[in-house]
Design a protein around this motif. Structure first.
Motif, PDB file in Angstrom:
ATOM      1  N   ASP A 140       0.840  -1.184   0.000  1.00  0.00           N
ATOM      2  CA  ASP A 140       0.000   0.000   0.000  1.00  0.00           C
ATOM      3  C   ASP A 140       0.889   1.253   0.000  1.00  0.00           C
ATOM      4  O   ASP A 140       2.123   1.141   0.009  1.00  0.00           O
ATOM      5  CB  ASP A 140      -0.983  -0.043   1.174  1.00  0.00           C
ATOM      6  N   PRO A 141       0.332   2.460  -0.044  1.00  0.00           N
ATOM      7  CA  PRO A 141       1.162   3.669  -0.115  1.00  0.00           C
ATOM      8  C   PRO A 141       2.113   3.846   1.061  1.00  0.00           C
ATOM      9  O   PRO A 141       3.125   4.545   0.944  1.00  0.00           O
ATOM     10  CB  PRO A 141       0.118   4.800  -0.160  1.00  0.00           C
ATOM     11  N   ASP A 142       1.819   3.239   2.215  1.00  0.00           N
ATOM     12  CA  ASP A 142       2.714   3.295   3.371  1.00  0.00           C
ATOM     13  C   ASP A 142       3.783   2.212   3.341  1.00  0.00           C
ATOM     14  O   ASP A 142       4.657   2.174   4.215  1.00  0.00           O
ATOM     15  CB  ASP A 142       1.912   3.144   4.665  1.00  0.00           C
ATOM     16  N   GLY A 143       3.705   1.300   2.369  1.00  0.00           N
ATOM     17  CA  GLY A 143       4.673   0.215   2.288  1.00  0.00           C
ATOM     18  C   GLY A 143       4.229  -1.083   2.921  1.00  0.00           C
ATOM     19  O   GLY A 143       4.973  -2.071   2.905  1.00  0.00           O
ATOM     20  N   ALA A 144       3.025  -1.122   3.496  1.00  0.00           N
ATOM     21  CA  ALA A 144       2.533  -2.348   4.132  1.00  0.00           C
ATOM     22  C   ALA A 144       2.229  -3.410   3.077  1.00  0.00           C
ATOM     23  O   ALA A 144       1.543  -3.146   2.092  1.00  0.00           O
ATOM     24  CB  ALA A 144       1.279  -2.060   4.949  1.00  0.00           C
ATOM     25  N   LEU A 145       2.759  -4.603   3.292  1.00  0.00           N
ATOM     26  CA  LEU A 145       2.518  -5.720   2.387  1.00  0.00           C
ATOM     27  C   LEU A 145       1.200  -6.408   2.725  1.00  0.00           C
ATOM     28  O   LEU A 145       0.862  -6.594   3.891  1.00  0.00           O
ATOM     29  CB  LEU A 145       3.655  -6.737   2.483  1.00  0.00           C
ATOM     30  N   PHE A 146       0.463  -6.806   1.687  1.00  0.00           N
ATOM     31  CA  PHE A 146      -0.721  -7.629   1.864  1.00  0.00           C
ATOM     32  C   PHE A 146      -0.936  -8.419   0.585  1.00  0.00           C
ATOM     33  O   PHE A 146      -0.371  -8.105  -0.466  1.00  0.00           O
ATOM     34  CB  PHE A 146      -1.950  -6.784   2.211  1.00  0.00           C
ATOM     35  N   ASP A 147      -1.715  -9.477   0.672  1.00  0.00           N
ATOM     36  CA  ASP A 147      -1.965 -10.337  -0.478  1.00  0.00           C
ATOM     37  C   ASP A 147      -3.436 -10.273  -0.855  1.00  0.00           C
ATOM     38  O   ASP A 147      -4.310 -10.180   0.018  1.00  0.00           O
ATOM     39  CB  ASP A 147      -1.581 -11.785  -0.159  1.00  0.00           C
ATOM     40  N   ILE A 148      -3.716 -10.317  -2.137  1.00  0.00           N
ATOM     41  CA  ILE A 148      -5.101 -10.422  -2.596  1.00  0.00           C
ATOM     42  C   ILE A 148      -5.264 -11.747  -3.322  1.00  0.00           C
ATOM     43  O   ILE A 148      -4.368 -12.216  -4.020  1.00  0.00           O
ATOM     44  CB  ILE A 148      -5.514  -9.238  -3.486  1.00  0.00           C
ATOM     45  N   THR A 149      -6.424 -12.358  -3.118  1.00  0.00           N
ATOM     46  CA  THR A 149      -6.686 -13.700  -3.617  1.00  0.00           C
ATOM     47  C   THR A 149      -7.981 -13.708  -4.415  1.00  0.00           C
ATOM     48  O   THR A 149      -9.006 -13.211  -3.936  1.00  0.00           O
ATOM     49  CB  THR A 149      -6.801 -14.696  -2.445  1.00  0.00           C
ATOM     50  N   GLU A 150      -7.919 -14.268  -5.603  1.00  0.00           N
ATOM     51  CA  GLU A 150      -9.102 -14.454  -6.448  1.00  0.00           C
ATOM     52  C   GLU A 150      -9.362 -15.946  -6.575  1.00  0.00           C
ATOM     53  O   GLU A 150      -8.465 -16.708  -6.931  1.00  0.00           O
ATOM     54  CB  GLU A 150      -8.863 -13.851  -7.835  1.00  0.00           C
ATOM     55  N   GLY A 151     -10.565 -16.365  -6.269  1.00  0.00           N
ATOM     56  CA  GLY A 151     -10.892 -17.773  -6.454  1.00  0.00           C
ATOM     57  C   GLY A 151     -11.510 -18.395  -5.234  1.00  0.00           C
ATOM     58  O   GLY A 151     -11.944 -17.706  -4.309  1.00  0.00           O
ATOM     59  N   GLY A 152     -11.559 -19.731  -5.227  1.00  0.00           N
ATOM     60  CA  GLY A 152     -12.218 -20.483  -4.171  1.00  0.00           C
ATOM     61  C   GLY A 152     -11.554 -20.325  -2.836  1.00  0.00           C
ATOM     62  O   GLY A 152     -10.402 -19.928  -2.722  1.00  0.00           O
ATOM     63  N   ARG A 153     -12.300 -20.670  -1.769  1.00  0.00           N
ATOM     64  CA  ARG A 153     -11.788 -20.516  -0.413  1.00  0.00           C
ATOM     65  C   ARG A 153     -11.339 -21.827   0.186  1.00  0.00           C
ATOM     66  O   ARG A 153     -11.034 -21.889   1.377  1.00  0.00           O
ATOM     67  CB  ARG A 153     -12.866 -19.918   0.489  1.00  0.00           C
TER      68      ARG A 153
END
Length: 253
Positions: A232-245
């Motif tokens: 994100d703009p602050d540098g925090a890493l995160f993951d986004i997931t598309e698909g089944g759970r």
């Protein structure tokens, strides 16, 4: 935590479709929601903490924060903050495991309709660490996993990874990648990754890039889902997931 709460709300609202409301902790803390259900919290860093690294931190529910803190210290983990009372909501502490991965604990009310892996909550959690077996022992003893209680995670070993299940559904994995605790790059040092679900990967990535975010990995794919790491703009890493759970172990594309 965020250096600019309004900027973070605008970013995550566009990328993940979140709406925001002020929580009971005051004007410097926002609760992100999807369809009226909470997904995550974003708090503003105090001015004197401006140099602090901005990061997403998972919090694990415990029955007694004091006893959990004792278990962390007994097993060579580090307690940085707390336990602190957060109004009438509950008590929290911030800690790190023996390899330096940061996590929180929470003693208090947990909404029954919200947990990782279901509804709008994060799709799953992933600990990338040096030794998944050692990490499983630490967290299992601290958080009372594999105790047979219906509200605790079951632990299984699948394809050289530790997979946590709750009610039979995968909610997290622990994978060992021979990482060094002091590694400078947050992509390779031991840390918890939070995966948020999106309807489609490419539009979410485009929204992130247009609002000052950055792509931090290649796309990972399996037969059930696709995911990518963003900053994100602050540098925090995160993951986004598309698909089944029903998968907690995507493979590199």
């Amino acid at each position: 935590m965020s250096r600019d709460l309004e900027t973070s709300q605008r970013f995550y609202g566009a990328v993940l479709g979140w709406q925001f409301r002020h929580g009971k902790l005051g004007e410097t803390f926002s609760v992100a929601e999807v369809d009226g259900l909470p997904v995550a919290g974003i708090g503003a860093l105090a001015a004197e903490m401006a140099a602090t690294t901005v990061t997403w931190t998972p919090y694990f529910a415990v029955d007694d924060a004091d006893k959990a803190v004792d278990r962390i210290r007994e097993r060579t983990g580090t307690v940085a903050v707390g336990p602190l009372a957060l109004g009438e909501q509950g008590r929290a502490a911030l800690a790190a495991d023996p390899d330096g991965a940061v996590f929180g604990i929470w003693e208090g009310q947990v909404r029954s309709e919200w947990r990782v892996g279901t509804g709008p909550a994060p799709a799953w959690l992933e600990l990338r660490t040096r030794n998944a077996f050692d990490a499983a022992l630490f967290y299992g003893e601290v958080l009372e996993w594999a105790t047979g209680r219906p509200d605790r995670c079951e632990v299984a070993y699948e394809e050289d990874k530790v997979v946590l299940r709750q009610g039979g559904e995968p909610v997290a994995r622990l994978s060992g990648q021979a990482l060094e605790p002091a590694a400078f790059d947050p992509q390779v040092r031991p840390r918890w990754h939070v995966h948020f679900r999106v309807a489609a990967l490419e539009p979410a990535v485009a929204a992130a890039l247009s609002l000052g975010g950055h792509r931090a990995s290649a796309v990972h794919t399996s037969d059930r889902e696709r995911c990518v790491t963003l900053r994100d703009p602050d540098g925090a890493l995160f993951d986004i997931t598309e698909g089944g759970r029903d998968s907690a172990a995507p493979q590199r594309e």
